[in-house]
Structure formats: structure tokens, C-alpha cells
Design an enzyme around this catalytic site. Structure first.
Site, short mmCIF file in Angstrom:
data_model
loop_
_atom_site.label_atom_id
_atom_site.label_comp_id
_atom_site.label_asym_id
_atom_site.label_seq_id
_atom_site.Cartn_x
_atom_site.Cartn_y
_atom_site.Cartn_z
N HIS A 188 49.52 74.20 51.08
CA HIS A 188 48.86 75.17 50.20
C HIS A 188 49.21 74.83 48.76
CE1 HIS A 188 47.88 77.63 53.66
NE2 HIS A 188 49.12 77.39 54.07
N TYR A 238 45.81 78.17 40.86
CA TYR A 238 45.53 76.94 41.61
C TYR A 238 45.47 75.69 40.75
CZ TYR A 238 44.23 80.26 45.24
OH TYR A 238 44.23 81.27 46.15
#
Length: 147
Positions: A99, A22
Site C-alpha cells: 500500500h 498518495y
């Protein structure tokens, strides 16, 4: 133009949660950069994060009378939440699903989205840049629909 930015579960842990997947940017850093980008584009943002499905639904419902569009990173709720899908459909605002990671390069259960087929667009896999691309896309969409 006013845009709601929704961050779903566990996104409050950005910067420390699986940084290889991430990135190292925190959610507050992403929101700050997104606010700057919005100003340059002539948009106003309201950012909200919750680990609770109902709180996200409440924000979506409230957006109906206050916002022009929604950017949503629903996190794991993307793959499970009929409630969030129904709320997005009920308010009739354009939304972009986004995302940080490429969900299609991950576990099979992440390949399915309850939101994608109703979204104006879907962006994934670019880390924090996914948010900036989603904002650019939403602003362009809102401007073109005003013509």
C-alpha cells in the site's frame, strides 16, 4: 523470473487523487520506474490495473501458469475481498501485499486485511517506494526459494 503487479481500484487516479496522502506520481510513472528496477534485478514484470474485482481475480488465475510471484496493491479490496484472497490461495504463488499509505495510521476499517496473513510480506506507508521495496523483497524471496 516473471512477476505480476496488480493495482486495484482507484489507483488509476494516482497523481491527482489525494496527493497529500498518495503522492503526485501517476500510476504510469510508478510502473515505468518499476519496470526499470525489474530489469536491473533480472525480472520481467506484467502490470495490470482494474477497478473491477473479477478482472483482478482473472489476472491472478491466469498468473498460475505464467508467473513466479505477485505484487498486489488491492486498494479497498484489501479490506473486503474474499474472492481475491481465495484466488491468491488457489494459484499457490508467493505474493506481497503493498500500500502507498500507512493503512494502520488511517481509518479503523483499513486496519484489517484479507490478504496479509497469507502474504510473504506486507509493505505500506512509503508512497511509491512501497512498490520498489515490494519488488526487491519478492525477487529476494524467489531467489532464496530456488536455492
Amino acid at each position: 523470473m516473471r512477476i505480476l503487479v496488480l493495482h486495484g481500484p482507484n489507483l488509476n487516479l494516482l497523481g491527482s487523487r489525494e496527493p497529500g496522502l498518495y503522492g503526485r506520481d501517476t500510476l504510469s510513472e510508478i510502473d515505468a520506474e518499476l519496470q526499470q528496477q525489474a530489469e536491473r534485478l533480472g525480472a520481467e514484470l506484467v502490470c495490470f490495473q482494474s477497478n473491477h474485482e473479477g478482472a483482478l481475480v482473472d489476472q491472478i488465475q491466469q498468473a498460475a501458469s505464467e508467473m513466479d510471484g505477485i505484487l498486489i496493491n488491492a486498494g479497498a479490496f484489501t479490506h473486503t475481498s474474499v474472492a481475491i484472497r481465495d484466488a491468491l490461495l488457489a494459484v499457490k504463488l508467493p505474493f506481497v501485499e503493498l500500500h502507498l499509505s500507512n493503512v494502520h495510521a488511517r481509518e479503523e476499517f483499513r486496519h484489517s486485511s484479507y490478504l496479509a496473513d497469507k502474504a510473504v510480506g506486507v509493505i505500506c506507508g512509503f508512497g511509491p517506494i512501497s512498490y520498489y521495496l515490494a519488488l526487491e523483497g519478492m525477487v529476494a524471496h524467489l531467489r532464496s526459494s530456488q536455492l
